[in-house]
Design a protein around this motif. Sequence first.
Motif, mmCIF file in Angstrom:
data_model
loop_
_atom_site.group_PDB
_atom_site.id
_atom_site.type_symbol
_atom_site.label_atom_id
_atom_site.label_comp_id
_atom_site.label_asym_id
_atom_site.label_seq_id
_atom_site.Cartn_x
_atom_site.Cartn_y
_atom_site.Cartn_z
ATOM 1 N N THR A 16 0.956 -1.052 0.107
ATOM 2 C CA THR A 16 0.063 0.059 0.141
ATOM 3 C C THR A 16 0.909 1.364 0.100
ATOM 4 O OG1 THR A 16 -1.790 -1.081 1.324
ATOM 5 C CG2 THR A 16 -1.801 1.236 1.046
ATOM 6 N N GLY A 17 0.609 2.177 -0.941
ATOM 7 C CA GLY A 17 1.607 3.279 -0.944
ATOM 8 C C GLY A 17 0.436 4.602 -1.346
ATOM 9 N N PRO A 29 -4.123 6.477 0.111
ATOM 10 C CA PRO A 29 -3.493 5.348 0.159
ATOM 11 C C PRO A 29 -3.922 4.474 -1.002
ATOM 12 C CG PRO A 29 -4.200 5.699 2.352
ATOM 13 C CD PRO A 29 -5.062 6.836 1.400
ATOM 14 N N GLN A 30 -3.070 3.821 -1.948
ATOM 15 C CA GLN A 30 -3.505 3.245 -3.053
ATOM 16 C C GLN A 30 -2.950 1.688 -2.902
ATOM 17 O OE1 GLN A 30 -5.333 4.432 -5.987
ATOM 18 N NE2 GLN A 30 -5.279 6.165 -4.289
ATOM 19 N N GLN A 31 -3.728 0.553 -2.774
ATOM 20 C CA GLN A 31 -3.435 -0.805 -2.649
ATOM 21 C C GLN A 31 -2.869 -1.441 -4.075
ATOM 22 O OE1 GLN A 31 -6.944 -2.547 -1.242
ATOM 23 N NE2 GLN A 31 -6.175 -2.340 0.984
ATOM 24 N N VAL A 32 -1.741 -1.999 -3.958
ATOM 25 C CA VAL A 32 -1.408 -2.707 -5.292
ATOM 26 C C VAL A 32 -1.564 -4.207 -5.108
ATOM 27 C CG1 VAL A 32 0.601 -3.183 -6.628
ATOM 28 C CG2 VAL A 32 0.155 -0.931 -6.046
ATOM 29 N N ARG A 56 -5.881 -0.234 -6.516
ATOM 30 C CA ARG A 56 -7.273 0.083 -5.881
ATOM 31 C C ARG A 56 -6.955 1.009 -4.888
ATOM 32 N NH1 ARG A 56 -8.580 -5.038 -3.656
ATOM 33 N NH2 ARG A 56 -9.050 -5.792 -5.641
ATOM 34 N N CYS A 57 -7.845 2.169 -4.934
ATOM 35 C CA CYS A 57 -7.955 3.440 -4.293
ATOM 36 C C CYS A 57 -8.638 2.988 -2.827
ATOM 37 C CB CYS A 57 -8.856 4.450 -4.640
ATOM 38 S SG CYS A 57 -8.850 5.969 -3.862
ATOM 39 N N THR A 58 -8.323 3.148 -1.881
ATOM 40 C CA THR A 58 -8.858 3.084 -0.312
ATOM 41 C C THR A 58 -9.774 3.793 -0.302
ATOM 42 O OG1 THR A 58 -7.306 3.994 0.823
ATOM 43 C CG2 THR A 58 -6.803 1.696 0.628
ATOM 44 N N LEU A 74 5.405 3.130 -8.095
ATOM 45 C CA LEU A 74 4.340 3.336 -6.643
ATOM 46 C C LEU A 74 5.019 2.420 -5.497
ATOM 47 C CD1 LEU A 74 0.960 2.359 -8.147
ATOM 48 C CD2 LEU A 74 1.701 4.478 -6.885
ATOM 49 N N ALA A 75 5.864 1.342 -5.924
ATOM 50 C CA ALA A 75 6.636 0.715 -4.761
ATOM 51 C C ALA A 75 7.927 1.558 -4.171
ATOM 52 C CB ALA A 75 7.224 -0.751 -5.273
#
Length: 79
Positions: A16-17, A29-32, A56-58, A74-75
Amino acid sequence: MFFLFGLTTREQLQFTGQSSCRYCGQFAPQQVVQRKTKLSVFFIPLLTLRRTRLQRCTRCGGTSRISGSEQRALASAAF
């Protein structure tokens, strides 16, 4: 003779970034997530047929496909 076969799809959270969302435009926060579809024979997964990376947007829940280079960007921003 008969064979039992099927397809199984699994999702695995990679990290998550913080990034801006493509849908709502908010910095959240965006989940990959990595989604894999596998071919199974007799309930044993044999081949990975499809591998997809998703962002995915939280905040809003918007999901979009990303490439490997976008995932690495993103990482690096996450850590």
